[in-house]
Design a protein around this motif. Structure first.
Motif, PDB file in Angstrom:
ATOM      1  N   LEU A 540       0.839  -1.204   0.000  1.00 37.41           N
ATOM      2  CA  LEU A 540       0.000   0.000   0.000  1.00 37.41           C
ATOM      3  C   LEU A 540       0.873   1.253   0.000  1.00 37.41           C
ATOM      4  O   LEU A 540       0.576   2.230  -0.707  1.00 37.41           O
ATOM      5  CB  LEU A 540      -0.900  -0.035   1.231  1.00 37.41           C
ATOM      6  CG  LEU A 540      -2.126   0.884   1.285  1.00 37.41           C
ATOM      7  CD1 LEU A 540      -3.062   0.617   0.125  1.00 37.41           C
ATOM      8  CD2 LEU A 540      -2.856   0.681   2.600  1.00 37.41           C
ATOM      9  N   LEU A 541       1.957   1.238   0.762  1.00 35.09           N
ATOM     10  CA  LEU A 541       2.887   2.362   0.785  1.00 35.09           C
ATOM     11  C   LEU A 541       3.518   2.563  -0.588  1.00 35.09           C
ATOM     12  O   LEU A 541       3.589   3.692  -1.095  1.00 35.09           O
ATOM     13  CB  LEU A 541       3.967   2.118   1.836  1.00 35.09           C
ATOM     14  CG  LEU A 541       5.099   3.147   1.930  1.00 35.09           C
ATOM     15  CD1 LEU A 541       4.560   4.510   2.333  1.00 35.09           C
ATOM     16  CD2 LEU A 541       6.163   2.681   2.926  1.00 35.09           C
ATOM     17  N   ALA A 542       3.940   1.473  -1.224  1.00 39.25           N
ATOM     18  CA  ALA A 542       4.559   1.564  -2.546  1.00 39.25           C
ATOM     19  C   ALA A 542       3.577   2.053  -3.601  1.00 39.25           C
ATOM     20  O   ALA A 542       3.974   2.672  -4.592  1.00 39.25           O
ATOM     21  CB  ALA A 542       5.120   0.197  -2.950  1.00 39.25           C
ATOM     22  N   ALA A 543       2.279   1.814  -3.382  1.00 40.87           N
ATOM     23  CA  ALA A 543       1.257   2.235  -4.345  1.00 40.87           C
ATOM     24  C   ALA A 543       0.864   3.695  -4.190  1.00 40.87           C
ATOM     25  O   ALA A 543       0.032   4.201  -4.947  1.00 40.87           O
ATOM     26  CB  ALA A 543       0.014   1.348  -4.201  1.00 40.87           C
ATOM     27  N   GLY A 544       1.424   4.399  -3.193  1.00 40.85           N
ATOM     28  CA  GLY A 544       1.169   5.830  -3.050  1.00 40.85           C
ATOM     29  C   GLY A 544       0.081   6.200  -2.072  1.00 40.85           C
ATOM     30  O   GLY A 544      -0.345   7.368  -2.025  1.00 40.85           O
ATOM     31  N   TYR A 545      -0.389   5.262  -1.263  1.00 44.24           N
ATOM     32  CA  TYR A 545      -1.396   5.573  -0.260  1.00 44.24           C
ATOM     33  C   TYR A 545      -0.757   6.405   0.850  1.00 44.24           C
ATOM     34  O   TYR A 545       0.360   6.114   1.286  1.00 44.24           O
ATOM     35  CB  TYR A 545      -1.967   4.279   0.316  1.00 44.24           C
ATOM     36  CG  TYR A 545      -3.086   4.471   1.311  1.00 44.24           C
ATOM     37  CD1 TYR A 545      -4.363   4.790   0.896  1.00 44.24           C
ATOM     38  CD2 TYR A 545      -2.859   4.311   2.679  1.00 44.24           C
ATOM     39  CE1 TYR A 545      -5.398   4.950   1.803  1.00 44.24           C
ATOM     40  CE2 TYR A 545      -3.880   4.467   3.603  1.00 44.24           C
ATOM     41  CZ  TYR A 545      -5.147   4.786   3.163  1.00 44.24           C
ATOM     42  OH  TYR A 545      -6.170   4.953   4.072  1.00 44.24           O
ATOM     43  N   THR A 546      -1.470   7.432   1.332  1.00 43.75           N
ATOM     44  CA  THR A 546      -0.850   8.358   2.288  1.00 43.75           C
ATOM     45  C   THR A 546      -1.683   8.657   3.529  1.00 43.75           C
ATOM     46  O   THR A 546      -1.256   9.459   4.362  1.00 43.75           O
ATOM     47  CB  THR A 546      -0.545   9.702   1.601  1.00 43.75           C
ATOM     48  OG1 THR A 546      -1.785  10.303   1.194  1.00 43.75           O
ATOM     49  CG2 THR A 546       0.375   9.524   0.411  1.00 43.75           C
ATOM     50  N   ASP A 547      -2.862   8.040   3.664  1.00 45.14           N
ATOM     51  CA  ASP A 547      -3.752   8.446   4.757  1.00 45.14           C
ATOM     52  C   ASP A 547      -3.306   7.818   6.080  1.00 45.14           C
ATOM     53  O   ASP A 547      -3.822   6.792   6.529  1.00 45.14           O
ATOM     54  CB  ASP A 547      -5.193   8.054   4.445  1.00 45.14           C
ATOM     55  CG  ASP A 547      -6.195   8.800   5.321  1.00 45.14           C
ATOM     56  OD1 ASP A 547      -5.784   9.271   6.395  1.00 45.14           O
ATOM     57  OD2 ASP A 547      -7.355   8.914   4.919  1.00 45.14           O
ATOM     58  N   VAL A 548      -2.330   8.459   6.715  1.00 40.99           N
ATOM     59  CA  VAL A 548      -1.789   7.968   7.980  1.00 40.99           C
ATOM     60  C   VAL A 548      -2.868   7.964   9.060  1.00 40.99           C
ATOM     61  O   VAL A 548      -2.947   7.049   9.885  1.00 40.99           O
ATOM     62  CB  VAL A 548      -0.602   8.840   8.433  1.00 40.99           C
ATOM     63  CG1 VAL A 548       0.062   8.241   9.662  1.00 40.99           C
ATOM     64  CG2 VAL A 548       0.396   9.004   7.308  1.00 40.99           C
ATOM     65  N   GLY A 549      -3.714   8.993   9.064  1.00 39.00           N
ATOM     66  CA  GLY A 549      -4.744   9.105  10.094  1.00 39.00           C
ATOM     67  C   GLY A 549      -5.688   7.922  10.087  1.00 39.00           C
ATOM     68  O   GLY A 549      -6.057   7.405  11.153  1.00 39.00           O
ATOM     69  N   TYR A 550      -6.091   7.480   8.894  1.00 38.46           N
ATOM     70  CA  TYR A 550      -7.007   6.345   8.827  1.00 38.46           C
ATOM     71  C   TYR A 550      -6.333   5.066   9.307  1.00 38.46           C
ATOM     72  O   TYR A 550      -6.957   4.226   9.966  1.00 38.46           O
ATOM     73  CB  TYR A 550      -7.527   6.160   7.405  1.00 38.46           C
ATOM     74  CG  TYR A 550      -8.506   5.018   7.302  1.00 38.46           C
ATOM     75  CD1 TYR A 550      -9.720   5.064   7.984  1.00 38.46           C
ATOM     76  CD2 TYR A 550      -8.215   3.886   6.558  1.00 38.46           C
ATOM     77  CE1 TYR A 550     -10.622   4.013   7.911  1.00 38.46           C
ATOM     78  CE2 TYR A 550      -9.103   2.831   6.484  1.00 38.46           C
ATOM     79  CZ  TYR A 550     -10.305   2.899   7.165  1.00 38.46           C
ATOM     80  OH  TYR A 550     -11.187   1.858   7.098  1.00 38.46           O
ATOM     81  N   LEU A 551      -5.053   4.899   9.009  1.00 39.97           N
ATOM     82  CA  LEU A 551      -4.331   3.721   9.486  1.00 39.97           C
ATOM     83  C   LEU A 551      -4.238   3.727  11.009  1.00 39.97           C
ATOM     84  O   LEU A 551      -4.265   2.677  11.645  1.00 39.97           O
ATOM     85  CB  LEU A 551      -2.936   3.669   8.867  1.00 39.97           C
ATOM     86  CG  LEU A 551      -2.882   3.498   7.340  1.00 39.97           C
ATOM     87  CD1 LEU A 551      -1.440   3.553   6.848  1.00 39.97           C
ATOM     88  CD2 LEU A 551      -3.545   2.197   6.913  1.00 39.97           C
ATOM     89  N   ARG A 552      -4.136   4.913  11.587  1.00 36.71           N
ATOM     90  CA  ARG A 552      -4.051   5.013  13.047  1.00 36.71           C
ATOM     91  C   ARG A 552      -5.411   4.785  13.707  1.00 36.71           C
ATOM     92  O   ARG A 552      -5.478   4.379  14.865  1.00 36.71           O
ATOM     93  CB  ARG A 552      -3.520   6.399  13.449  1.00 36.71           C
ATOM     94  CG  ARG A 552      -2.037   6.596  13.150  1.00 36.71           C
ATOM     95  CD  ARG A 552      -1.530   7.867  13.807  1.00 36.71           C
ATOM     96  NE  ARG A 552      -0.095   8.030  13.613  1.00 36.71           N
ATOM     97  CZ  ARG A 552       0.470   9.068  12.999  1.00 36.71           C
ATOM     98  NH1 ARG A 552      -0.294  10.043  12.526  1.00 36.71           N
ATOM     99  NH2 ARG A 552       1.781   9.147  12.870  1.00 36.71           N
ATOM    100  N   HIS A 553      -6.488   5.091  12.992  1.00 37.94           N
ATOM    101  CA  HIS A 553      -7.831   4.965  13.555  1.00 37.94           C
ATOM    102  C   HIS A 553      -8.619   3.937  12.752  1.00 37.94           C
ATOM    103  O   HIS A 553      -9.675   4.240  12.195  1.00 37.94           O
ATOM    104  CB  HIS A 553      -8.544   6.326  13.544  1.00 37.94           C
ATOM    105  CG  HIS A 553      -7.846   7.392  14.304  1.00 37.94           C
ATOM    106  ND1 HIS A 553      -6.988   8.283  13.715  1.00 37.94           N
ATOM    107  CD2 HIS A 553      -7.860   7.707  15.630  1.00 37.94           C
ATOM    108  CE1 HIS A 553      -6.507   9.114  14.630  1.00 37.94           C
ATOM    109  NE2 HIS A 553      -7.022   8.782  15.792  1.00 37.94           N
ATOM    110  N   ASN A 554      -8.118   2.729  12.705  1.00 36.91           N
ATOM    111  CA  ASN A 554      -8.752   1.650  11.949  1.00 36.91           C
ATOM    112  C   ASN A 554      -8.914   0.467  12.887  1.00 36.91           C
ATOM    113  O   ASN A 554      -7.934  -0.066  13.410  1.00 36.91           O
ATOM    114  CB  ASN A 554      -7.861   1.277  10.752  1.00 36.91           C
ATOM    115  CG  ASN A 554      -8.512   0.249   9.837  1.00 36.91           C
ATOM    116  OD1 ASN A 554      -9.113  -0.703  10.298  1.00 36.91           O
ATOM    117  ND2 ASN A 554      -8.369   0.445   8.548  1.00 36.91           N
TER     118      ASN A 554
END
Length: 601
Positions: A540-554
């Motif tokens: 996901l990181l290599a594909a350009g996903y950037t929503d850190v907030g959603y990863l923290r609140h998932n």
């Protein structure tokens, strides 16, 4: 929060904050989404199935149910000339009862006819009958239309009269010679976009070119305009009718570029909007390529090719074709919006923002441009600006579900759960049959530690046809070891295995799709499979996903939150977001009210 939705075909110009996982199997609320598009790279020699014949359309139900008139060809129900608005499932349910009348249909038969044998409970069928009765103003105690036969099923008590349907005709648009049409082109604008009748706010030289592109064969031209009328209605039977009309036009004039473009668009819609299979997409591309070959000076030719590439996931080719449209028609709203989505997905945030701002300037009354700008700011981590632009989009489209869900996602990324709950709860009240609201509120309940309420919400969403909730419900029930009766009639392990197979197949077809990657991450993390979860997190990181907030609140990632490896990866996501933020010129970080002051971008 992932935001991958784009609507290259439909007329809404909306976007979905979390494209529903398993959307290929979804039966309710079929919002159009590139996430769920069958975006295969097709072999040139792939066989294309024969287009539908006349029979399928002619067999559509047309009947009177007491004082109601039901026309399945147009998807309409009326009483005394007044249209009664019905959700798709309610309309399909009424049509199934009308076909069986005066016999009754058991719950099992209704599940087969309406839900196509997907698992739904008796309570779901009862709720749908209740909603249908409310729409028809029918009292279950003294029914005029629908009676309950206790323990057996439902039947119509109103007399059902099947009638020969009237021929659907369209008034002839223009009976003018080509010379007269060319003279009138400067005064008359015909902005028949392939996006479902969306209008421009400007005049362009394309008008004259399109008039000269019309067939000299008057009947072919009539078939073309009829096809446009059908296509703009946006229903499955009308799509079939549009295909036949465009084919008739091409039978009379095989080099009619506008009809080629129209048929290409209808085939793409058939595959994407109406889930008729990806085999229609190579044909859509071939027709569009022929339209471009015949009339490269027409924006519509290039638009049809852009859409054909777009729905197949050929991002670079689609972006190139959208740029051809904009070279011919710089303020083309649909091309600006779709090109902005592709540029954003390719990580070209400066270009995506430029195109979104241009879309706002070209069509300030449409929500799409504001939404594109908001999405870019969100991906770059400029969340306060993003929220302002999303709210401006909602002013233009106040009951747009996808916009409301995107705002909910933004609140989750910021950890503002109460605000997120308010957004999603409001949407549940507007659209009680849409599974997305139950899923989003279910996620919020999990984040608030209310597991039992979350399980009930996911169960409801599953019954409404959401296969994302199929996985979430099964995983939560399996984890909590609820009593066997609560897990029936589905086998939880089988459900999980089938869910994983669907997700893996979709990701293989769409290797860079953020929604597909996020779903696999959530699946493995929710089941405690950390090694696989980290694999998809890195992808996901290599594909350009950037929503850190959603990863923290998932909620699915709760088991990883205190792991050092997870925290290190979050730092990498944050660094990637910072790099994206640096792509955006400071002078473009503006409020919607400042758009008129922006020049030379």
């Amino acid at each position: 929060m992932v935001s991958r939705y784009c609507d290259p075909i439909g007329c809404g110009g909306t976007s979905c904050p979390r494209t529903p996982p398993f959307a290929e199997l979804r039966t309710a609320g079929n919002s159009i989404s590139l996430w769920r598009t069958q975006k295969n790279n097709h072999n040139e020699s792939e066989t294309v199935t024969t287009p539908p014949d006349e029979t399928a359309f002619s067999e559509r139900l047309y009947c009177r149910i007491g004082d109601l008139l039901l026309d399945e060809r147009t998807g309409t129900l009326s009483r005394g000339g007044e249209t009664i608005e019905l959700p798709r499932l309610s309309f399909t349910l009424l049509a199934a009862l009308a076909r069986a009348a005066p016999a009754l249909l058991s719950v099992q038969q209704l599940v087969a006819d309406v839900w196509h044998s997907h698992y739904v409970s008796d309570e779901t069928v009862q709720q749908r009958i209740k909603l249908l009765r409310q729409a028809l103003d029918d009292n279950p105690r003294t029914p005029r239309y629908i009676a309950t036969v206790r323990g057996m099923g439902y039947r119509l008590v109103a007399e059902v009269c099947h009638e020969p349907p009237p021929v659907l005709t369209r008034r002839r648009r223009w009976q003018l010679s080509a010379a007269t049409a060319a003279l009138l082109a400067a005064a008359l604008v015909l902005p028949w976009l392939l996006s479902g009748g969306e209008r421009h706010d400007h005049r362009s030289g394309q008008d004259e070119r399109e008039w000269t592109a019309h067939s000299e064969h008057h009947q072919a031209r009539d078939f073309y305009f009829n096809g446009k009328d059908y296509a703009n209605r946006g229903t499955d039977p009308d799509n079939e009718a549009a295909i036949r009309q465009f084919q008739h036009a091409l039978d009379l004039d095989p080099e009619y570029a506008l009809a080629l473009a129209g048929l290409s668009h209808a085939y793409a819609a058939r595959a994407v909007n109406f889930n008729r299979g990806s085999q229609w997409l190579p044909q859509a591309q071939a027709l569009a390529e022929r339209a471009v070959e015949l009339r490269p000076d027409l924006a519509r030719s290039h638009l049809s090719l852009a859409i054909a590439h777009h729905v197949q996931g050929h991002s670079h080719r689609a972006l190139s074709s959208y740029r051809q449209v904009l070279a011919l028609e710089p303020e083309h709203h649909r091309a600006l919006n779709n090109a902005a989505v592709i540029a954003r997905d390719l990580g070209q945030l400066d270009e995506a923002l430029r195109l979104g701002l241009l879309a706002v300037q070209a069509s300030p009354r449409q929500a799409g441009g504001y939404q594109r700008v908001a999405e870019v700011f969100s991906q770059a981590g400029l969340l306060e600006l993003s929220e302002v632009w999303f709210r401006q989009a909602l002013i233009k489209a106040p009951q747009n579900q996808q916009l409301q869900y995107q705002l909910c996602a933004l609140h989750i990324s910021r950890g503002a759960l109460e605000e997120a709950n308010a957004s999603c709860s409001e949407m549940m009240s507007w659209a009680p049959e849409d599974a997305w609201g139950y899923e989003w509120v279910g996620e919020l309940k999990l984040l608030s530690g209310k597991r039992e309420e979350a399980i009930a919400l996911y169960r409801t969403a599953q019954q409404l046809g959401s296969n994302y909730s199929r996985f979430r419900y099964a995983s939560l029930v399996a984890e909590d070891f609820l009593p066997a009766e609560d897990a029936q009639p589905v086998d939880l392990q089988q459900e999980l295995e089938q869910a994983l197979a669907v997700m893996e197949a979709h990701q293989q077809r769409n290797p860079q799709d953020h929604g597909a990657l996020l779903n696999l991450l959530e699946y493995h993390s929710a089941l405690g499979q950390q090694e696989q979860a980290y694999r998809w997190l890195r992808t996901l990181l290599a594909a350009g996903y950037t929503d850190v907030g959603y990863l923290r609140h998932n909620s699915c990632l709760a088991g990883l939150q205190h792991e050092p490896e997870f925290q290190n990866l979050l730092a990498e996501f944050a660094a990637a977001r910072q790099r994206m933020q640096e792509m955006i010129p400071s002078e473009w970080r503006i409020q919607p009210t400042a758009i008129s002051q922006l020049e030379n971008f």
